[in-house]
Design an enzyme around this catalytic site. Sequence first.
Site, PDB file in Angstrom:
ATOM      1  N   HIS A   1     -11.666  38.573  93.208  1.00 34.57           N
ATOM      2  CA  HIS A   1     -11.176  37.269  93.886  1.00 34.57           C
ATOM      3  C   HIS A   1     -10.767  37.710  95.240  1.00 34.57           C
ATOM      4  O   HIS A   1     -10.850  36.895  96.222  1.00 34.57           O
ATOM      5  CB  HIS A   1      -9.955  37.151  93.058  1.00 34.57           C
ATOM      6  CG  HIS A   1      -9.966  36.104  91.953  1.00 34.57           C
ATOM      7  ND1 HIS A   1     -10.667  34.940  92.210  1.00 34.57           N
ATOM      8  CD2 HIS A   1      -9.916  36.325  90.746  1.00 34.57           C
ATOM      9  CE1 HIS A   1     -10.451  34.192  90.825  1.00 34.57           C
ATOM     10  NE2 HIS A   1     -10.310  35.100  89.972  1.00 34.57           N
TER      11      HIS A   1
ATOM     12  N   GLN B   1      -5.729  33.000  94.424  1.00 27.89           N
ATOM     13  CA  GLN B   1      -5.720  31.909  93.489  1.00 27.89           C
ATOM     14  C   GLN B   1      -4.628  31.243  93.412  1.00 27.89           C
ATOM     15  O   GLN B   1      -4.170  29.877  93.011  1.00 27.89           O
ATOM     16  CB  GLN B   1      -5.579  32.452  91.949  1.00 27.89           C
ATOM     17  CG  GLN B   1      -7.119  33.148  91.643  1.00 27.89           C
ATOM     18  CD  GLN B   1      -6.962  33.536  90.031  1.00 27.89           C
ATOM     19  OE1 GLN B   1      -6.804  34.709  89.976  1.00 27.89           O
ATOM     20  NE2 GLN B   1      -7.743  32.734  89.368  1.00 27.89           N
TER      21      GLN B   1
ATOM     22  N   CYS C   1     -11.650  32.228  83.615  1.00 26.02           N
ATOM     23  CA  CYS C   1     -10.828  32.149  85.121  1.00 26.02           C
ATOM     24  C   CYS C   1      -9.948  31.115  85.287  1.00 26.02           C
ATOM     25  O   CYS C   1     -10.309  30.081  84.780  1.00 26.02           O
ATOM     26  CB  CYS C   1     -11.920  32.400  86.327  1.00 26.02           C
ATOM     27  SG  CYS C   1     -10.701  32.596  87.765  1.00 26.02           S
ATOM     28  N   LEU C   2      -8.565  31.481  85.350  1.00 25.43           N
ATOM     29  CA  LEU C   2      -7.799  30.347  85.558  1.00 25.43           C
ATOM     30  C   LEU C   2      -7.916  29.289  86.698  1.00 25.43           C
ATOM     31  O   LEU C   2      -7.597  28.138  86.510  1.00 25.43           O
ATOM     32  CB  LEU C   2      -6.339  30.810  85.811  1.00 25.43           C
ATOM     33  CG  LEU C   2      -5.872  31.609  84.839  1.00 25.43           C
ATOM     34  CD1 LEU C   2      -4.406  32.248  85.335  1.00 25.43           C
ATOM     35  CD2 LEU C   2      -5.394  30.725  83.356  1.00 25.43           C
TER      36      LEU C   2
ATOM     37  N   GLY D   1      -4.418  37.962  84.089  1.00 21.19           N
ATOM     38  CA  GLY D   1      -4.521  38.686  85.672  1.00 21.19           C
ATOM     39  C   GLY D   1      -4.462  37.385  86.396  1.00 21.19           C
ATOM     40  O   GLY D   1      -4.632  36.235  86.083  1.00 21.19           O
TER      41      GLY D   1
ATOM     42  N   HIS E   1     -12.629  42.043  88.041  1.00 24.38           N
ATOM     43  CA  HIS E   1     -12.525  40.467  88.265  1.00 24.38           C
ATOM     44  C   HIS E   1     -11.421  40.179  89.064  1.00 24.38           C
ATOM     45  O   HIS E   1     -11.851  39.200  89.979  1.00 24.38           O
ATOM     46  CB  HIS E   1     -11.987  39.808  86.688  1.00 24.38           C
ATOM     47  CG  HIS E   1     -12.060  38.288  86.927  1.00 24.38           C
ATOM     48  ND1 HIS E   1     -12.703  37.361  85.814  1.00 24.38           N
ATOM     49  CD2 HIS E   1     -11.058  37.549  87.271  1.00 24.38           C
ATOM     50  CE1 HIS E   1     -12.434  36.124  86.143  1.00 24.38           C
ATOM     51  NE2 HIS E   1     -11.060  36.116  86.850  1.00 24.38           N
ATOM     52  N   GLU E   2     -10.392  40.653  89.207  1.00 20.14           N
ATOM     53  CA  GLU E   2      -9.361  40.449  90.072  1.00 20.14           C
ATOM     54  C   GLU E   2      -9.564  40.820  91.430  1.00 20.14           C
ATOM     55  O   GLU E   2      -9.280  40.150  92.598  1.00 20.14           O
ATOM     56  CB  GLU E   2      -7.831  40.959  89.688  1.00 20.14           C
ATOM     57  CG  GLU E   2      -7.441  40.301  88.362  1.00 20.14           C
ATOM     58  CD  GLU E   2      -7.463  38.890  87.941  1.00 20.14           C
ATOM     59  OE1 GLU E   2      -7.445  38.137  89.125  1.00 20.14           O
ATOM     60  OE2 GLU E   2      -7.444  38.637  86.885  1.00 20.14           O
TER      61      GLU E   2
HETATM   62  O1  GNR Z   1      -6.794  35.265  81.874  1.00 22.16           O
HETATM   63  C1  GNR Z   1      -7.996  35.865  82.155  1.00 22.16           C
HETATM   64  N1  GNR Z   1      -8.699  36.284  81.075  1.00 22.16           N
HETATM   65  C2  GNR Z   1      -9.925  37.197  81.516  1.00 22.16           C
HETATM   66  C3  GNR Z   1     -10.833  37.196  80.491  1.00 22.16           C
HETATM   67  C4  GNR Z   1     -11.755  37.916  80.707  1.00 22.16           C
HETATM   68  C5  GNR Z   1     -12.112  38.434  81.848  1.00 22.16           C
HETATM   69  C6  GNR Z   1     -11.211  38.310  82.842  1.00 22.16           C
HETATM   70  C7  GNR Z   1     -10.010  37.521  82.502  1.00 22.16           C
HETATM   71  S1  GNR Z   1      -9.067  37.034  84.165  1.00 22.16           S
HETATM   72  C8  GNR Z   1      -8.307  35.656  83.698  1.00 22.16           C
HETATM   73  C9  GNR Z   1      -7.187  35.225  84.516  1.00 22.16           C
HETATM   74  C10 GNR Z   1      -7.776  35.095  85.869  1.00 22.16           C
HETATM   75  O2  GNR Z   1      -8.510  34.075  86.342  1.00 22.16           O
HETATM   76  N2  GNR Z   1      -7.755  35.874  86.874  1.00 22.16           N
HETATM   77  O3  GNR Z   1      -8.243  35.816  87.963  1.00 22.16           O
HETATM   78 NI    NI Z   2      -9.932  34.677  87.895  1.00 19.42          NI
END
Ligand code: GNR
Ligand code: NI
Length: 170
Positions: free
Chosen positions: A140, A51, A94-95, A46, A136-137
């Site tokens: 953000h 980001q 999270c990236l 995601g 999660h997204e």
């Molecule tokens: O790549 C991602 N893996 C992930 C694993 C578990 C829960 C959420 C994520 S999202 C993350 C990519 C990211 O930072 N998206 O904002």
């Molecule tokens: Ni993230």
Amino acid sequence: MSKLDILIIPDRHLRQVCEPVTKVDGEARRLLDDMLETMYAAPGIGLAAPQVGVMRRMLVIDVSREGEPKQPHCFINPKLVWASEQLATYQEGCLSIPDYYEDVERPARVRVEYLDRDGAEQEIVAEGLLATCLQHEIDHLDGVLFIDYISRLKRERVMKKFIKRSKNVA
Ligand code: GNR
Ligand code: NI
């Protein structure tokens, strides 16, 4: 298409609230394509617009597994309209917080209303990894990071490490 740079904490963009997208035009679609390319290259499942420094309510997700057909999803102005009482735990990463992983508990199922890349109104009921990733997204877009759900001790430890790192490179 072009790959974009992913911002790392403590970049201030990651703590701001994004503005709604008012028009789903060619520029919005180009950004979504660039975000998908950036997400696949990372690799991640995601990516949210803040980001890559774009303060608009847009995100992309693909939770398909390696070796399976790609399933790119674009979400514009997503709104979480329902969440289950039942919770599920996933180890999240999270990236924007590279190489750090912790268990996070969130609603197991969610309903999200959004616009697709054609600007059409859509609704999705998600569960499993897709439900976790969507939450999660969407977080953000409101300046919320998964480390906000872990213990204060762990959060302060990881923040400190990345603040130190940003001073060494920048
Ligand atoms: O790549 C991602 N893996 C992930 C694993 C578990 C829960 C959420 C994520 S999202 C993350 C990519 C990211 O930072 N998206 O904002
Ligand atoms: Ni993230």
